[in-house]
Design a protein around this motif. Structure first.
Motif, mmCIF file in Angstrom:
data_model
loop_
_atom_site.group_PDB
_atom_site.id
_atom_site.type_symbol
_atom_site.label_atom_id
_atom_site.label_comp_id
_atom_site.label_asym_id
_atom_site.label_seq_id
_atom_site.Cartn_x
_atom_site.Cartn_y
_atom_site.Cartn_z
ATOM 1 N N THR A 1 0.837 -1.204 0.000
ATOM 2 C CA THR A 1 0.000 0.000 0.000
ATOM 3 C C THR A 1 0.872 1.254 0.000
ATOM 4 O O THR A 1 2.032 1.238 0.417
ATOM 5 N N GLU A 2 0.307 2.341 -0.480
ATOM 6 C CA GLU A 2 1.035 3.582 -0.638
ATOM 7 C C GLU A 2 1.396 4.203 0.723
ATOM 8 O O GLU A 2 0.718 3.981 1.718
ATOM 9 N N ALA A 3 2.451 4.988 0.733
ATOM 10 C CA ALA A 3 2.839 5.712 1.946
ATOM 11 C C ALA A 3 1.723 6.677 2.345
ATOM 12 O O ALA A 3 1.041 7.252 1.495
ATOM 13 N N ASN A 4 1.530 6.831 3.647
ATOM 14 C CA ASN A 4 0.513 7.717 4.226
ATOM 15 C C ASN A 4 -0.918 7.190 4.051
ATOM 16 O O ASN A 4 -1.872 7.895 4.389
ATOM 17 N N SER A 5 -1.067 5.973 3.522
ATOM 18 C CA SER A 5 -2.394 5.373 3.437
ATOM 19 C C SER A 5 -2.877 5.014 4.843
ATOM 20 O O SER A 5 -2.081 4.690 5.730
ATOM 21 N N LEU A 6 -4.182 5.069 5.032
ATOM 22 C CA LEU A 6 -4.774 4.697 6.309
ATOM 23 C C LEU A 6 -5.467 3.350 6.175
ATOM 24 O O LEU A 6 -6.117 3.076 5.159
ATOM 25 N N ILE A 7 -5.332 2.523 7.207
ATOM 26 C CA ILE A 7 -5.928 1.200 7.193
ATOM 27 C C ILE A 7 -6.790 1.038 8.437
ATOM 28 O O ILE A 7 -6.298 1.161 9.566
ATOM 29 N N LEU A 8 -8.065 0.785 8.230
ATOM 30 C CA LEU A 8 -8.999 0.582 9.325
ATOM 31 C C LEU A 8 -9.094 -0.916 9.631
ATOM 32 O O LEU A 8 -9.354 -1.718 8.740
ATOM 33 N N VAL A 9 -8.895 -1.255 10.883
ATOM 34 C CA VAL A 9 -8.910 -2.667 11.270
ATOM 35 C C VAL A 9 -9.570 -2.820 12.628
ATOM 36 O O VAL A 9 -9.471 -1.933 13.482
ATOM 37 N N ARG A 10 -10.263 -3.930 12.808
ATOM 38 C CA ARG A 10 -10.803 -4.246 14.128
ATOM 39 C C ARG A 10 -9.673 -4.753 15.012
ATOM 40 O O ARG A 10 -8.775 -5.444 14.546
ATOM 41 N N ILE B 1 0.129 3.361 14.711
ATOM 42 C CA ILE B 1 -1.240 3.625 15.160
ATOM 43 C C ILE B 1 -1.455 5.125 15.297
ATOM 44 O O ILE B 1 -0.697 5.803 15.982
ATOM 45 N N ILE B 2 -2.485 5.641 14.634
ATOM 46 C CA ILE B 2 -2.805 7.058 14.784
ATOM 47 C C ILE B 2 -4.105 7.261 15.579
ATOM 48 O O ILE B 2 -4.387 8.361 16.039
ATOM 49 N N TYR B 3 -4.880 6.204 15.715
ATOM 50 C CA TYR B 3 -6.085 6.274 16.553
ATOM 51 C C TYR B 3 -6.485 4.858 16.941
ATOM 52 O O TYR B 3 -6.378 3.919 16.152
ATOM 53 N N GLN B 4 -6.973 4.717 18.174
ATOM 54 C CA GLN B 4 -7.442 3.411 18.628
ATOM 55 C C GLN B 4 -8.450 3.581 19.756
ATOM 56 O O GLN B 4 -8.244 4.383 20.663
ATOM 57 N N ASN B 5 -9.558 2.866 19.657
ATOM 58 C CA ASN B 5 -10.474 2.787 20.785
ATOM 59 C C ASN B 5 -10.577 1.320 21.200
ATOM 60 O O ASN B 5 -9.703 0.521 20.850
ATOM 61 N N LYS B 6 -11.605 0.953 21.916
ATOM 62 C CA LYS B 6 -11.703 -0.408 22.435
ATOM 63 C C LYS B 6 -11.963 -1.446 21.352
ATOM 64 O O LYS B 6 -11.725 -2.637 21.557
ATOM 65 N N LYS B 7 -12.429 -1.005 20.182
ATOM 66 C CA LYS B 7 -12.838 -1.963 19.158
ATOM 67 C C LYS B 7 -12.141 -1.762 17.808
ATOM 68 O O LYS B 7 -11.937 -2.725 17.068
ATOM 69 N N TYR B 8 -11.769 -0.522 17.477
ATOM 70 C CA TYR B 8 -11.220 -0.228 16.161
ATOM 71 C C TYR B 8 -9.888 0.512 16.256
ATOM 72 O O TYR B 8 -9.634 1.239 17.214
ATOM 73 N N THR B 9 -9.067 0.312 15.226
ATOM 74 C CA THR B 9 -7.773 0.981 15.145
ATOM 75 C C THR B 9 -7.567 1.516 13.736
ATOM 76 O O THR B 9 -7.941 0.866 12.752
ATOM 77 N N ILE B 10 -6.977 2.715 13.655
ATOM 78 C CA ILE B 10 -6.553 3.263 12.366
ATOM 79 C C ILE B 10 -5.044 3.239 12.324
ATOM 80 O O ILE B 10 -4.375 3.823 13.195
ATOM 81 N N LEU B 11 -4.481 2.571 11.327
ATOM 82 C CA LEU B 11 -3.060 2.511 11.133
ATOM 83 C C LEU B 11 -2.649 3.350 9.933
ATOM 84 O O LEU B 11 -3.404 3.438 8.954
ATOM 85 N N GLU B 12 -1.486 3.962 10.002
ATOM 86 C CA GLU B 12 -0.974 4.735 8.868
ATOM 87 C C GLU B 12 0.269 4.034 8.318
ATOM 88 O O GLU B 12 1.188 3.662 9.059
ATOM 89 N N LYS B 13 0.302 3.868 6.996
ATOM 90 C CA LYS B 13 1.459 3.255 6.351
ATOM 91 C C LYS B 13 2.570 4.310 6.269
ATOM 92 O O LYS B 13 2.374 5.389 5.739
ATOM 93 N N ARG B 14 3.747 3.965 6.804
ATOM 94 C CA ARG B 14 4.800 4.978 6.922
ATOM 95 C C ARG B 14 5.689 5.059 5.685
ATOM 96 O O ARG B 14 5.994 6.140 5.229
ATOM 97 N N ASN B 15 6.086 3.940 5.141
ATOM 98 C CA ASN B 15 7.029 3.959 4.015
ATOM 99 C C ASN B 15 6.589 2.978 2.949
ATOM 100 O O ASN B 15 6.046 1.918 3.244
ATOM 101 N N GLU B 16 6.859 3.318 1.732
ATOM 102 C CA GLU B 16 6.601 2.392 0.633
ATOM 103 C C GLU B 16 7.657 1.296 0.635
ATOM 104 O O GLU B 16 8.814 1.530 0.953
#
Length: 277
Positions: free
Chosen positions: A238-247, A261-276
């Motif tokens: 995946t491209e750099a700076n892409s966001l990935i939503l995962v349970r 990880i740029i955001y996380q609650n009890k059920k969901y997490t948003i990850l950011e791809k750092r490098n290609e």
């Protein structure tokens, strides 16, 4: 579908299917088709009207019944959910429906109210359990029947104490409602996608999901045409700076694959791809 199944089942258990002729089904069908034709005609004249009609008649109706693209659940899904959605009535409903099925061969001797309640719940519950796409809100019209079955069981089983039981159920429901109101902000922030959608909506990069096909339902809310669900072997590319939503239960699959990880609650997490890669 619910009125049709309810009426048909009720007439069947009363051995009175001939009454259908008095209901003028052909005239009723023509009226419904006329209203639908006018509605579709007006939609057709609007922007993207044809695509909307195709979506309604395909994916959102037949598609959800035969092979849904989202909210795919097993046959027993609603059985698992009933204890949570019926709350204080679940023990009485369970005993009531068991008693009804046990006495199904004596159904002609049932009171009319019992026949109506059973006709609302039983055939429609079977129907919704067999279709591919399932959501709790689909069963909302059935709760009239469930409540009647529950209260009628109490009335028949404990006629001398029924009002005391009704009051206790009412008090417990009021208390539960107050608890829900107090806990709602915490639940919203920690167990829903509310804050997730806000973050994704403000992102300029590509957005994906991982092992979360139902995430496509928030596409419009985050101003995207679609939200692609990636397999594990595509995460690294995946491209750099892409966001990935995962349970959260699947986060270990992809965490540390050049992500943070740029955001996380009890059920969901948003990850950011750092490098290609």
């Amino acid at each position: 579908m619910i009125p049709f199944l309810t009426i048909l089942f009720y007439l069947y258990i009363n051995t009175n299917l001939k009454y259908l002729k008095k209901m003028r089904p052909i005239s009723g069908t023509l009226i419904i088709l006329s209203v639908l034709f006018l509605w579709f005609f007006l939609i057709q004249k609007s922007d993207n009207g044809a695509q909307y009609i195709k979506l309604i008649l395909g994916q959102e109706t037949i598609g959800r019944v035969i092979k849904s693209k989202a909210h795919i659940r097993p046959f027993y899904y609603y059985l698992k959910q009933l204890p949570f959605t019926l709350l204080t009535l679940i023990p009485f409903f369970s005993l009531g429906i068991f008693s009804s099925i046990k006495n199904i061969f004596n159904i002609k001797k049932w009171k009319t109210i019992d026949k109506i309640a059973f006709s609302i719940f039983f055939p429609n519950f079977i129907f919704f359990s067999t279709i591919s796409g399932k959501l709790d809100i689909y069963l909302l019209p059935l709760y009239y029947g469930m409540v009647i079955i529950s209260l009628r069981f109490i009335e028949v089983k404990w006629p001398n104490f029924k009002y005391k039981i009704f009051k206790k159920i009412l008090y417990i429901n009021i208390f539960s409602f107050i608890i829900c109101i107090v806990a709602l902000p915490y639940y919203t922030n920690n167990y829903t996608l509310k804050l997730v959608t806000t973050i994704l909506r403000n992102s300029n990069g590509n957005i994906y999901s991982y092992r979360f096909p139902d995430a496509k339902n928030i596409s419009l809310e985050i101003n995207r045409k679609n939200l692609k669900d990636l397999p594990l072997d595509k995460i690294n590319s995946t491209e750099a700076n892409s966001l990935i939503l995962v349970r959260n239960k699947y986060i270990d699959d992809i965490y540390n694959r050049d992500t943070k990880i740029i955001y996380q609650n009890k059920k969901y997490t948003i990850l950011e791809k750092r490098n290609e890669v």
